[in-house]
Design a protein around this motif. Sequence first.
Motif, PDB file in Angstrom:
ATOM      1  N   ASP A  22      -3.621  -7.380   7.409  1.00 51.40           N
ATOM      2  CA  ASP A  22      -3.307  -8.567   6.636  1.00 51.40           C
ATOM      3  C   ASP A  22      -1.805  -8.608   6.383  1.00 51.40           C
ATOM      4  O   ASP A  22      -1.086  -7.633   6.671  1.00 51.40           O
ATOM      5  CB  ASP A  22      -4.108  -8.626   5.326  1.00 51.40           C
ATOM      6  N   VAL A  23      -1.319  -9.721   5.848  1.00 52.00           N
ATOM      7  CA  VAL A  23       0.132  -9.901   5.710  1.00 52.00           C
ATOM      8  C   VAL A  23       0.754  -8.870   4.778  1.00 52.00           C
ATOM      9  O   VAL A  23       1.941  -8.550   4.915  1.00 52.00           O
ATOM     10  CB  VAL A  23       0.490 -11.323   5.238  1.00 52.00           C
ATOM     11  N   GLU A  24      -0.014  -8.316   3.843  1.00 54.38           N
ATOM     12  CA  GLU A  24       0.547  -7.349   2.907  1.00 54.38           C
ATOM     13  C   GLU A  24       0.743  -5.972   3.527  1.00 54.38           C
ATOM     14  O   GLU A  24       1.239  -5.059   2.864  1.00 54.38           O
ATOM     15  CB  GLU A  24      -0.345  -7.247   1.665  1.00 54.38           C
ATOM     16  N   GLN A  25       0.384  -5.827   4.800  1.00 48.73           N
ATOM     17  CA  GLN A  25       0.687  -4.595   5.530  1.00 48.73           C
ATOM     18  C   GLN A  25       1.903  -4.749   6.434  1.00 48.73           C
ATOM     19  O   GLN A  25       2.318  -3.784   7.068  1.00 48.73           O
ATOM     20  CB  GLN A  25      -0.519  -4.173   6.383  1.00 48.73           C
ATOM     21  N   VAL A  26       2.501  -5.935   6.464  1.00 46.15           N
ATOM     22  CA  VAL A  26       3.618  -6.242   7.350  1.00 46.15           C
ATOM     23  C   VAL A  26       4.881  -6.440   6.520  1.00 46.15           C
ATOM     24  O   VAL A  26       4.922  -7.287   5.625  1.00 46.15           O
ATOM     25  CB  VAL A  26       3.322  -7.509   8.174  1.00 46.15           C
ATOM     26  N   TRP A  27       5.939  -5.682   6.852  1.00 43.61           N
ATOM     27  CA  TRP A  27       7.180  -5.722   6.085  1.00 43.61           C
ATOM     28  C   TRP A  27       8.357  -5.867   7.036  1.00 43.61           C
ATOM     29  O   TRP A  27       8.615  -5.001   7.863  1.00 43.61           O
ATOM     30  CB  TRP A  27       7.297  -4.456   5.223  1.00 43.61           C
ATOM     31  N   VAL A  28       9.036  -6.999   6.912  1.00 42.15           N
ATOM     32  CA  VAL A  28      10.147  -7.318   7.799  1.00 42.15           C
ATOM     33  C   VAL A  28      11.367  -6.510   7.382  1.00 42.15           C
ATOM     34  O   VAL A  28      11.728  -6.457   6.197  1.00 42.15           O
ATOM     35  CB  VAL A  28      10.449  -8.832   7.765  1.00 42.15           C
ATOM     36  N   LEU A  55       7.808  -3.010   9.784  1.00 46.57           N
ATOM     37  CA  LEU A  55       7.010  -1.819   9.525  1.00 46.57           C
ATOM     38  C   LEU A  55       5.600  -2.271   9.173  1.00 46.57           C
ATOM     39  O   LEU A  55       5.422  -3.136   8.312  1.00 46.57           O
ATOM     40  CB  LEU A  55       7.614  -1.016   8.370  1.00 46.57           C
ATOM     41  N   VAL A  56       4.624  -1.683   9.852  1.00 45.72           N
ATOM     42  CA  VAL A  56       3.223  -1.983   9.579  1.00 45.72           C
ATOM     43  C   VAL A  56       2.619  -0.756   8.904  1.00 45.72           C
ATOM     44  O   VAL A  56       2.606   0.340   9.482  1.00 45.72           O
ATOM     45  CB  VAL A  56       2.460  -2.323  10.873  1.00 45.72           C
ATOM     46  N   THR A  57       2.132  -0.936   7.697  1.00 49.22           N
ATOM     47  CA  THR A  57       1.613   0.183   6.912  1.00 49.22           C
ATOM     48  C   THR A  57       0.088   0.199   6.943  1.00 49.22           C
ATOM     49  O   THR A  57      -0.550  -0.828   7.234  1.00 49.22           O
ATOM     50  CB  THR A  57       2.072   0.091   5.446  1.00 49.22           C
TER      51      THR A  57
END
Length: 392
Positions: free
Chosen positions: A86-92, A243-245
Amino acid sequence: MPQLAPHMASVPESGIRRLFEIALTLDDVNILAVGEPDQPVAPHITHAAIDAWAAGETGYTANGGIPALRRAIVEKLARDNGIEVDVEQVWVTIGATQALFQAMGLLLDAGDEILVPDPGYTTFAMNARMLQAVPVPYRLEPEHGFVPDIAQLESLITPRTRVLLVNSPSNPLGRVFSTEVLQSLVDLAARHDLWILSDEVYEYFTFRGTHTSPATLDTDGRVFSVFSLSKTYAMTGIRVGYLVTPPGFAGVMRTVQEAMISCVPTPDQRAAVAALSGSREPVDVALAHYAANAEAAVALLDERGISYLEPDGAFYLWIDVSHATGGDVASWTERFLLEKRVAVAPGSAFGRSGEGWIRVCLAADRSRLLDGLRRLPAPGGDSLVVDVPAAG
């Protein structure tokens, strides 16, 4: 006079940048040392950034990135990598460089150990040292096909080991790990309860085999994945990565993003949206160019009797020049630059296992690439075989 923090003395310098800066002071140098795409940025990407500037999109964004970009990344990960997030795992981030450093900052405390490939990209060890952690190299050797020897890797694990760093496609080797190799690394991490930090910057550039993201093999949320638009879309100066967490890190990621960068510049993010949602043709053209360069380069090396690692991907060629370097490839590459006006990266800049090897960037004009390779000394030849003085 105040002094720098003592641990900064342990941070190694970049042997690639050092050579590159020497090259910039010289005239008529053929620079094959730096991993810089030679392809143009696609017009639709450039125009997206220009339009954002013209529209006054110059304010802060959310720490993780603008919603359009985060959604585009989520769609890309599902489509191209088989990773459902989901979008909350993706950090530009400001390129993959920040993503790597940020992930290490989340996972490593002072004195903790991180297993890093040797040969491996220079900033892996630099980042760890800046965080007062300990990079522990695991060797990628010719006799094992330049893939990890699981038994040897497992023997390096101690109670302080926290992270296993995996890089495929590999910089500097151009090696692409098979799904079976990656599964064995994920299984190793699970046995010893380690995090995995996966550098996938060259994901789209594979000549042989296919790229597999370790996160697709992860069943318990231990993989942090690092991606970049820099190499794929020739956007090295635009500085956008991500970064994908695993799930559950949104709160801490907002904190660390705010502390480190606040956010990536909005026009850069708009360019990234255009890259991810636009035509794949520029990427396909670049891949075909790099693959053709690789084919021409290895044919020339075969003709000259120079050993190398057949590249699977990325845009690098790993070449054995140990017959000429006298045990000090760093000094040899500097002499080669000064005398032959060709800049190549010394293998020792990527770790001790790189001694005697050089990395050549295939992202170049083909005539310049082949001209540089023709200037390399062949075994038994008389072209710049450098005598390195004995230490002491």
